[in-house]
Scaffold this active site. Structure first.
Site, PDB file in Angstrom:
ATOM      1  N   GLU A 157      34.042 -20.302  10.603  1.00 29.01           N
ATOM      2  CA  GLU A 157      35.192 -19.512  11.106  1.00 29.01           C
ATOM      3  C   GLU A 157      35.677 -18.476  10.087  1.00 29.01           C
ATOM      4  O   GLU A 157      36.870 -18.410   9.776  1.00 29.01           O
ATOM      5  CB  GLU A 157      36.336 -20.444  11.521  1.00 29.01           C
ATOM      6  CG  GLU A 157      35.983 -21.295  12.709  1.00 29.01           C
ATOM      7  CD  GLU A 157      37.158 -22.038  13.353  1.00 29.01           C
ATOM      8  OE1 GLU A 157      38.255 -22.078  12.764  1.00 29.01           O
ATOM      9  OE2 GLU A 157      36.957 -22.585  14.450  1.00 29.01           O
ATOM     10  N   GLU A 160      31.775 -25.944  17.834  1.00 30.45           N
ATOM     11  CA  GLU A 160      33.065 -26.639  17.959  1.00 30.45           C
ATOM     12  C   GLU A 160      33.578 -26.365  19.367  1.00 30.45           C
ATOM     13  O   GLU A 160      33.844 -25.213  19.711  1.00 30.45           O
ATOM     14  CB  GLU A 160      34.092 -26.150  16.936  1.00 30.45           C
ATOM     15  CG  GLU A 160      33.793 -26.595  15.525  1.00 30.45           C
ATOM     16  CD  GLU A 160      34.929 -26.277  14.540  1.00 30.45           C
ATOM     17  OE1 GLU A 160      36.107 -26.318  14.925  1.00 30.45           O
ATOM     18  OE2 GLU A 160      34.594 -25.972  13.379  1.00 30.45           O
TER      19      GLU A 160
END
Ligand code: AHR
Length: 510
Positions: free
Chosen positions: A173, A292
């Site tokens: 991320e 995710e």
């Protein structure tokens, strides 16, 4: 009763179902590792300190690949801290989760657990505070078979043969301002490409996952992927997509349509990949790694849980985001997994985030029991049954109007064709009424119902019913008793707000 119809196109394959779609995620965060999978002194702990009650549930869940060790955690992680004699491993601050990390569990211990659990490791490297040298060193330490200082260090630490880890995430991320070492797309794209290049020189057999967007609402979504791919498409094998959903403001209709949101998100990323590959004249494929995904009540975390955590003292394995999942959440998780299957031609792998305690299908208490959350069931039942090829199906259904996604079918469906089974995954998005469905199984006149199960509100319960330590079996799959199959047509009344799985035996079908 409202009626919906499903037509199954048996001879129109979408894609083979990859086992990697049933991955999950263990981050050094909260109680995922400590008092989650690992708790020496627990009555069920094995000689390595891992809880066998949790291990058995992991096996039952059917997880195939586990992403490790983060997550946000990895962006401040020094992997060298977590190998070697335990007594000399440093205790560090984990600033991502305002916690204290003892490094009692590291690569060697986790790899042993992964072997026991029968899962493949998907290893993330730190591209937040670190770079090429540290990533290449970890890879050499893990995978190199010859005698170099790094490989011999692994041997000295008790592991003669390489870990042979194939899947490597290039950071986590990195588009998010919350990330340690947050970068612009250009900064990250270049670092990912150069790190990936060196890693493949160390071990050409690995597969690399570049970090895509943290969610579809990121202001940089789209541009981020374009830029990262412009730098790295020739080196990487997959680009990640993270997607969390929650019910906000009582808008259950939009929440139940989360799978539609995920379909569109995947479609957009797939288009960007195609453009990037074409622009660079590359004939390779780049898969989408949904590494995710889950239901996560992020607003509750940001407003309620996070302030005391980040303003309070530093603690080892504090309780973080131990969301308790409801029937509604289970239906959404089932439907998100259906979206991943429906897009199996583009989604190369996926990881339910996470595995134990932290927004997880499995919960455990220190010194106490472990149990299955509601969301455990759609995952475990799908992972056990969905082997073969996703085939196209078309839905004719009444619709529901949603604030977020417009009109959406009440019936969500995915069909997987195996060697001896046809598996129907079915969701009724109507929160108030059952939905009568008929499924035209053209060409499978001799099929029989092997099993038909549903997850929905239990008798006397509501859509908010959940499983707790005190009542761990409040929500369990129950028979879909209305299921019938006659003359090549399957019929059933899908209960209000339900996820169902029907396994049709086709071994003797025409
Ligand atoms: O899964 C919890 C967190 O969600 C991860 O650490 C991070 O990557 C994401 O924002």
């Amino acid at each position: 009763m409202a009626q919906a119809h499903l037509r199954v196109h048996l001879d129109e394959p979408v894609a083979a179902v990859s086992e990697r779609l049933f991955g999950s995620f263990v981050e050094h965060m909260g109680r995922a590792v400590y008092t989650g999978i690992y708790e020496p002194g627990h009555p069920t702990a094995n000689s390595q300190g891992f809880r066998t009650d949790v291990l058995e549930l992991v096996r039952e869940l059917g997880a195939t690949v586990i992403r490790y060790p983060g997550g946000n955690f990895v962006s401040g992680f020094r992997w060298e801290d977590s190998v070697g004699p335990r007594e000399t491993r440093p205790t560090r601050l984990d600033v991502a989760w305002h916690s204290v990390e003892t490094n009692e569990v590291g690569l060697h211990e986790f790899a042993g657990w992964a072997d026991d659990a029968g899962v493949e490791i998907m290893q993330a490297v730190n591209l937040g505070t670190r770079g090429i040298e540290e990533a290449a060193a970890l890879l050499e330490y893990s995978n190199h078979a010859g005698h170099t200082a790094r490989a011999d260090e692994r041997r000295a630490n008790g592991r003669e043969t390489p870990f042979d880890i194939t899947l490597w995430c290039l950071g986590n991320e990195m588009d998010g301002p919350w990330q340690i070492g947050h970068k612009t797309a250009d900064e990250y794209g270049r670092l990912a490409a150069e790190t990936g290049r060196v890693m493949k020189w160390v071990d050409p057999s690995i597969e690399l996952v570049a970090a895509g967007s943290s969610n579809a609402d990121m202001p940089t979504f789209g541009d981020w992927e374009r830029t990262v791919l412009a730098h790295s498409a020739d080196v990487i094998d997959h680009i990640s997509l993270h997607a969390y959903y929650e019910e906000t403001g009582g808008d259950v209709a939009s929440f139940l349509a989360s799978g539609v949101g995920l379909d569109r998100y995947i479609g957009t990323v797939a288009g960007i990949i195609d453009e990037a590959l074409a622009a660079q004249g590359l004939t390779k494929t780049v898969g989408i790694s949904v590494d995710e995904w889950n239901v996560w009540y992020q607003s509750r975390f940001n407003e309620v849980d996070k302030p005391p955590l980040f303003e309070g003292g530093w603690n080892e394995h504090p309780r973080i985001i131990e969301d308790e999942y409801s029937v509604t959440d289970a239906v959404v998780v089932g439907s998100l997994l259906m979206s991943l299957l429906r897009n199996a031609d583009r989604v190369s792998m996926a990881n339910l985030a996470q595995l134990v305690n932290v927004i997880a299908p499995i919960r455990s208490e220190p010194g106490g029991p472990a149990w299955r959350q509601t969301t455990f069931y759609p995952f475990s039942l799908t992972a056990a049954a969905a082997h073969g090829t996703v085939v196209r199906c078309t839905v004719e259904s009444p619709v529901v109007d949603t604030a977020r996604y417009g009109e959406v079918d009440l019936l969500d469906a995915v069909v997987v064709r195996g060697d001896t089974e046809l598996v129907l995954l079915l969701v009724n998005r109507d929160t108030a009424a059952p939905l009568s469905i008929s499924v035209d199984l053209a060409g499978l006149a001799g099929a029989g119902i092997a099993s038909a199960l549903s997850v929905h509100a239990p008798a006397g319960g509501t859509r908010f019913s959940s499983n707790t330590q005190a009542a761990p079996d409040t929500v369990v799959p129950v028979p879909l008793s209305s299921a019938e199959l006659a003359y090549g047509v399957f019929t059933a009344d899908l209960p209000a707000l339900s996820w169902s799985i029907v396994r049709l035996s086709t071994a003797t079908a025409e």
